[in-house]
Design a protein around this motif. Sequence first.
Motif, PDB file in Angstrom:
ATOM      1  N   PHE A 175     -15.271  -5.794 -44.394  1.00 32.40           N
ATOM      2  CA  PHE A 175     -14.702  -5.942 -42.973  1.00 32.40           C
ATOM      3  C   PHE A 175     -15.342  -4.746 -42.464  1.00 32.40           C
ATOM      4  N   ASP A 176     -15.999  -5.041 -41.152  1.00 31.18           N
ATOM      5  CA  ASP A 176     -16.482  -3.792 -40.437  1.00 31.18           C
ATOM      6  C   ASP A 176     -15.382  -3.818 -39.095  1.00 31.18           C
ATOM      7  N   CYS A 177     -14.511  -3.026 -39.028  1.00 41.94           N
ATOM      8  CA  CYS A 177     -13.654  -3.193 -37.924  1.00 41.94           C
ATOM      9  C   CYS A 177     -14.152  -2.344 -37.004  1.00 41.94           C
ATOM     10  N   CYS A 214     -11.221   3.104 -36.654  1.00 39.93           N
ATOM     11  CA  CYS A 214     -12.317   2.623 -37.546  1.00 39.93           C
ATOM     12  C   CYS A 214     -13.567   2.749 -37.190  1.00 39.93           C
ATOM     13  N   LYS A 215     -13.712   2.647 -35.992  1.00 36.74           N
ATOM     14  CA  LYS A 215     -15.029   2.724 -35.212  1.00 36.74           C
ATOM     15  C   LYS A 215     -15.376   4.255 -35.334  1.00 36.74           C
ATOM     16  N   LYS A 216     -14.562   5.253 -35.028  1.00 35.49           N
ATOM     17  CA  LYS A 216     -14.950   6.736 -35.437  1.00 35.49           C
ATOM     18  C   LYS A 216     -15.376   7.055 -36.625  1.00 35.49           C
ATOM     19  N   LYS A 217     -14.563   6.598 -37.558  1.00 38.87           N
ATOM     20  CA  LYS A 217     -14.876   7.152 -39.156  1.00 38.87           C
ATOM     21  C   LYS A 217     -15.379   5.960 -39.894  1.00 38.87           C
ATOM     22  N   GLN A 218     -16.092   4.995 -39.139  1.00 38.82           N
ATOM     23  CA  GLN A 218     -16.709   3.970 -39.747  1.00 38.82           C
ATOM     24  C   GLN A 218     -16.213   3.308 -41.003  1.00 38.82           C
TER      25      GLN A 218
END
Length: 259
Positions: free
Chosen positions: A154-156, A161-165
Amino acid sequence: MRRARSGAAAKPRGQKRSGASRAPAAAASAPGADRARRPAGQAGGGSRAAARQPSAKRRPQSSPRAQEAGAGEPPPEPPLPPPAPAAPSASELDLGEQRERWETFQKRQRLSFEGAAKLLLDTYEYQGLVKHTGGCHCGAVRFEVWASADLHIFDCNCSICKKKQNRHFIVPASRFKLLKGAESITTYTFNTHKAQHTFCKRCGVQSFYSPRSNPGGFGIAPHCLDEGTVRSVVVEEFNGSDWEKAMKEHKTIKSMSKE
């Protein structure tokens, strides 16, 4: 003549008075003096003296200090439990024709008898799964996880989650085991505080965490796994910026931490 009689009469009266005055004092003091002079064993005082003396059958009473010293003594230590029986070796089990295969398997995998049994049981219970290992950058945190060789990632795109990938795949808690580093892990939470963003105190790498979507499981970072166990990767984008709507519309993500 009258004077002689009066003088004679006066003398006897004086003697009588002096004798009478001494007699009561002597009579009163005689019993007490007699008792004082009598030995303890004589009649009249022996019964009282015997009453005062302790009988030979009485036990001597200990002093308060002796009682306090006895009360302060520690109780006797309980006996030690018997040692646990040692794990059986391959030579002690009736492996029949499989003995040579078992011993060869142990040597090849460099495992103890218990370790070899655990590996085979895990492989049987987690059929279709492989054991992945991984950890943080500095090596303080290490773990193992049973999952498919074909990972669903999952790519949240939520704020954190966007900042730390934070790309991750989800497994039940029973399939995850922290091998070392519990004391090296710290946790960050925010908003609902349901997601537990755990990372290494030393190098700052998050190799796993507890996601908000599956608080009963673990989200594993595929890029923190050791090489050699991942066969393929499929990435699915998850709209975490509208988290409630995305969770409601997704059909399978809620059940990914269930057995």
